[in-house]
Design a protein around this motif. Structure first.
Motif, PDB file in Angstrom:
ATOM      1  N   SER A  87       0.857  -1.176   0.000  1.00 21.81           N
ATOM      2  CA  SER A  87       0.000   0.000   0.000  1.00 21.81           C
ATOM      3  C   SER A  87       0.897   1.231   0.000  1.00 21.81           C
ATOM      4  O   SER A  87       1.854   1.301   0.774  1.00 21.81           O
ATOM      5  N   LEU A  88       0.584   2.188  -0.871  1.00 23.67           N
ATOM      6  CA  LEU A  88       1.357   3.420  -0.962  1.00 23.67           C
ATOM      7  C   LEU A  88       0.466   4.626  -0.725  1.00 23.67           C
ATOM      8  O   LEU A  88      -0.737   4.588  -1.008  1.00 23.67           O
ATOM      9  N   SER A  89       1.071   5.701  -0.239  1.00 23.47           N
ATOM     10  CA  SER A  89       0.379   6.977  -0.070  1.00 23.47           C
ATOM     11  C   SER A  89       0.991   8.000  -1.017  1.00 23.47           C
ATOM     12  O   SER A  89       2.217   8.096  -1.129  1.00 23.47           O
ATOM     13  N   ARG A  90       0.107   8.749  -1.685  1.00 25.08           N
ATOM     14  CA  ARG A  90       0.553   9.804  -2.607  1.00 25.08           C
ATOM     15  C   ARG A  90       0.463  11.149  -1.894  1.00 25.08           C
ATOM     16  O   ARG A  90      -0.590  11.516  -1.367  1.00 25.08           O
ATOM     17  N   TYR A  91       1.575  11.878  -1.920  1.00 23.53           N
ATOM     18  CA  TYR A  91       1.639  13.170  -1.238  1.00 23.53           C
ATOM     19  C   TYR A  91       1.383  14.301  -2.234  1.00 23.53           C
ATOM     20  O   TYR A  91       1.805  14.227  -3.388  1.00 23.53           O
ATOM     21  N   LYS A 123      12.461  19.077 -11.218  1.00 26.42           N
ATOM     22  CA  LYS A 123      11.135  19.246 -10.647  1.00 26.42           C
ATOM     23  C   LYS A 123      10.157  19.443 -11.777  1.00 26.42           C
ATOM     24  O   LYS A 123      10.593  19.728 -12.897  1.00 26.42           O
ATOM     25  N   PRO A 124       8.902  19.308 -11.602  1.00 26.38           N
ATOM     26  CA  PRO A 124       8.197  18.933 -10.375  1.00 26.38           C
ATOM     27  C   PRO A 124       8.158  17.410 -10.210  1.00 26.38           C
ATOM     28  O   PRO A 124       8.037  16.660 -11.167  1.00 26.38           O
ATOM     29  N   LEU A 125       8.254  16.996  -8.963  1.00 24.33           N
ATOM     30  CA  LEU A 125       8.189  15.587  -8.615  1.00 24.33           C
ATOM     31  C   LEU A 125       7.064  15.361  -7.616  1.00 24.33           C
ATOM     32  O   LEU A 125       6.756  16.237  -6.804  1.00 24.33           O
ATOM     33  N   THR A 126       6.474  14.170  -7.662  1.00 31.36           N
ATOM     34  CA  THR A 126       5.443  13.759  -6.721  1.00 31.36           C
ATOM     35  C   THR A 126       5.972  12.574  -5.931  1.00 31.36           C
ATOM     36  O   THR A 126       6.566  11.663  -6.498  1.00 31.36           O
ATOM     37  N   ALA A 127       5.744  12.594  -4.613  1.00 32.14           N
ATOM     38  CA  ALA A 127       6.257  11.537  -3.735  1.00 32.14           C
ATOM     39  C   ALA A 127       5.169  10.535  -3.377  1.00 32.14           C
ATOM     40  O   ALA A 127       4.030  10.900  -3.091  1.00 32.14           O
ATOM     41  N   PHE A 128       5.579   9.270  -3.371  1.00 34.23           N
ATOM     42  CA  PHE A 128       4.761   8.163  -2.889  1.00 34.23           C
ATOM     43  C   PHE A 128       5.564   7.465  -1.802  1.00 34.23           C
ATOM     44  O   PHE A 128       6.749   7.192  -1.986  1.00 34.23           O
ATOM     45  N   ALA A 129       4.927   7.174  -0.671  1.00 35.66           N
ATOM     46  CA  ALA A 129       5.596   6.450   0.418  1.00 35.66           C
ATOM     47  C   ALA A 129       4.928   5.105   0.598  1.00 35.66           C
ATOM     48  O   ALA A 129       3.704   4.985   0.511  1.00 35.66           O
ATOM     49  N   VAL A 130       5.744   4.087   0.846  1.00 36.63           N
ATOM     50  CA  VAL A 130       5.199   2.777   1.176  1.00 36.63           C
ATOM     51  C   VAL A 130       4.639   2.882   2.587  1.00 36.63           C
ATOM     52  O   VAL A 130       5.322   3.340   3.507  1.00 36.63           O
ATOM     53  N   ASP A 131       3.391   2.489   2.769  1.00 38.25           N
ATOM     54  CA  ASP A 131       2.738   2.604   4.072  1.00 38.25           C
ATOM     55  C   ASP A 131       3.304   1.595   5.065  1.00 38.25           C
ATOM     56  O   ASP A 131       3.674   0.470   4.696  1.00 38.25           O
ATOM     57  N   GLY A 132       3.317   1.997   6.327  1.00 37.42           N
ATOM     58  CA  GLY A 132       3.751   1.109   7.394  1.00 37.42           C
ATOM     59  C   GLY A 132       5.262   1.078   7.537  1.00 37.42           C
ATOM     60  O   GLY A 132       5.997   1.781   6.852  1.00 37.42           O
ATOM     61  N   THR A 133       5.698   0.250   8.459  1.00 34.42           N
ATOM     62  CA  THR A 133       7.120   0.067   8.699  1.00 34.42           C
ATOM     63  C   THR A 133       7.568  -1.192   7.976  1.00 34.42           C
ATOM     64  O   THR A 133       6.994  -2.261   8.179  1.00 34.42           O
ATOM     65  N   LEU A 134       8.572  -1.046   7.136  1.00 33.61           N
ATOM     66  CA  LEU A 134       9.079  -2.177   6.368  1.00 33.61           C
ATOM     67  C   LEU A 134      10.097  -2.963   7.185  1.00 33.61           C
ATOM     68  O   LEU A 134      10.859  -2.389   7.954  1.00 33.61           O
ATOM     69  N   ALA A 183       4.112  14.783 -13.927  1.00 32.11           N
ATOM     70  CA  ALA A 183       3.341  14.470 -15.140  1.00 32.11           C
ATOM     71  C   ALA A 183       3.098  12.969 -15.291  1.00 32.11           C
ATOM     72  O   ALA A 183       2.185  12.565 -16.013  1.00 32.11           O
ATOM     73  N   ALA A 184       3.892  12.141 -14.612  1.00 31.36           N
ATOM     74  CA  ALA A 184       3.744  10.683 -14.713  1.00 31.36           C
ATOM     75  C   ALA A 184       3.134  10.065 -13.455  1.00 31.36           C
ATOM     76  O   ALA A 184       3.020   8.845 -13.361  1.00 31.36           O
ATOM     77  N   ALA A 185       2.717  10.878 -12.493  1.00 28.10           N
ATOM     78  CA  ALA A 185       2.222  10.348 -11.221  1.00 28.10           C
ATOM     79  C   ALA A 185       0.971   9.488 -11.383  1.00 28.10           C
ATOM     80  O   ALA A 185       0.862   8.420 -10.769  1.00 28.10           O
ATOM     81  N   ASP A 186       0.043   9.903 -12.212  1.00 28.91           N
ATOM     82  CA  ASP A 186      -1.168   9.098 -12.431  1.00 28.91           C
ATOM     83  C   ASP A 186      -0.828   7.777 -13.114  1.00 28.91           C
ATOM     84  O   ASP A 186      -1.380   6.728 -12.767  1.00 28.91           O
ATOM     85  N   ARG A 187       0.091   7.809 -14.076  1.00 27.69           N
ATOM     86  CA  ARG A 187       0.525   6.576 -14.734  1.00 27.69           C
ATOM     87  C   ARG A 187       1.209   5.640 -13.745  1.00 27.69           C
ATOM     88  O   ARG A 187       1.043   4.419 -13.822  1.00 27.69           O
ATOM     89  N   ALA A 188       1.979   6.198 -12.813  1.00 25.34           N
ATOM     90  CA  ALA A 188       2.633   5.378 -11.793  1.00 25.34           C
ATOM     91  C   ALA A 188       1.590   4.679 -10.933  1.00 25.34           C
ATOM     92  O   ALA A 188       1.698   3.471 -10.665  1.00 25.34           O
ATOM     93  N   GLU A 189       0.578   5.422 -10.519  1.00 25.47           N
ATOM     94  CA  GLU A 189      -0.507   4.809  -9.732  1.00 25.47           C
ATOM     95  C   GLU A 189      -1.137   3.648 -10.488  1.00 25.47           C
ATOM     96  O   GLU A 189      -1.370   2.580  -9.919  1.00 25.47           O
ATOM     97  N   GLU A 190      -1.444   3.860 -11.751  1.00 29.26           N
ATOM     98  CA  GLU A 190      -2.069   2.808 -12.553  1.00 29.26           C
ATOM     99  C   GLU A 190      -1.150   1.597 -12.703  1.00 29.26           C
ATOM    100  O   GLU A 190      -1.601   0.455 -12.633  1.00 29.26           O
ATOM    101  N   ALA A 191       0.135   1.823 -12.901  1.00 28.55           N
ATOM    102  CA  ALA A 191       1.089   0.716 -13.025  1.00 28.55           C
ATOM    103  C   ALA A 191       1.114  -0.101 -11.742  1.00 28.55           C
ATOM    104  O   ALA A 191       1.149  -1.338 -11.783  1.00 28.55           O
ATOM    105  N   TRP A 192       1.088   0.566 -10.607  1.00 24.18           N
ATOM    106  CA  TRP A 192       1.081  -0.162  -9.327  1.00 24.18           C
ATOM    107  C   TRP A 192      -0.226  -0.924  -9.141  1.00 24.18           C
ATOM    108  O   TRP A 192      -0.221  -2.060  -8.691  1.00 24.18           O
ATOM    109  N   ARG A 193      -1.343  -0.312  -9.492  1.00 25.95           N
ATOM    110  CA  ARG A 193      -2.633  -0.999  -9.334  1.00 25.95           C
ATOM    111  C   ARG A 193      -2.691  -2.248 -10.215  1.00 25.95           C
ATOM    112  O   ARG A 193      -3.175  -3.289  -9.785  1.00 25.95           O
ATOM    113  N   ARG A 194      -2.190  -2.141 -11.438  1.00 29.65           N
ATOM    114  CA  ARG A 194      -2.150  -3.312 -12.324  1.00 29.65           C
ATOM    115  C   ARG A 194      -1.287  -4.427 -11.726  1.00 29.65           C
ATOM    116  O   ARG A 194      -1.494  -5.600 -12.027  1.00 29.65           O
ATOM    117  N   SER A 195      -0.326  -4.049 -10.889  1.00 29.70           N
ATOM    118  CA  SER A 195       0.564  -5.030 -10.251  1.00 29.70           C
ATOM    119  C   SER A 195       0.012  -5.539  -8.920  1.00 29.70           C
ATOM    120  O   SER A 195       0.688  -6.283  -8.217  1.00 29.70           O
TER     121      SER A 195
END
Length: 137
Positions: free
Chosen positions: A11-15, A66-77, A115-127
């Motif tokens: 699970s990831l969080s988008r900031y 820039k601009p960059l969008t951050a995603f964090a893996v939820d929880g403690t790994l 500009a690729a943040a939405d595509r990244a989300e979709e790639a992760w969801r497909r996975s």
């Protein structure tokens, strides 16, 4: 039979902040314009200092991306579980999305061009992973 931790969906969080990665000379002091955000990172080596900070105040003359969008893996790994980043980066590589990664003791942060943040989300969801907006702390 349960799925091993190394194979469970993540699970990831988008900031929401716009971030920048800035290259400074080795041994540089942190500039006054550098503002913290959801992730603020300073990495210093013998040859450079890299700074991840809020993108809004980075001067145009500074060497940066820039601009960059951050995603964090939820929880403690668990640092003993191999392959977590590979599972998250392979789908992005397959979609030609470049990344800048920061690891902390607890988790991993993946920065992608905004500009690729939405595509990244979709790639992760497909996975099989999930992505949700970050909850303010």
């Amino acid at each position: 039979m349960s799925t091993p931790a190394a194979e469970q969906p993540l699970s990831l969080s988008r900031y929401p902040e716009t971030l920048a990665v800035v290259r400074l000379p080795a041994g540089a002091e942190i500039p006054t314009w550098a503002e913290s955000s959801s992730v603020f990172s300073i990495t210093a080596t013998a040859t450079e200092t890299s700074l991840v900070c809020a993108g809004r105040s980075v001067p145009k003359k500074a060497r940066h991306e820039k601009p960059l969008t951050a995603f964090a893996v939820d929880g403690t790994l668990d640092l003993t579980v191999p392959g977590i980043l590979v599972r998250l980066l392979n789908p992005l590589a397959d979609d030609d999305i470049n990344v800048f990664v920061i690891s902390t003791f607890d988790t991993d942060w993946i920065l992608v061009p905004t500009a690729a943040a939405d595509r990244a989300e979709e790639a992760w969801r497909r996975s099989g992973h999930t992505v949700a907006p970050a909850v303010p702390v």
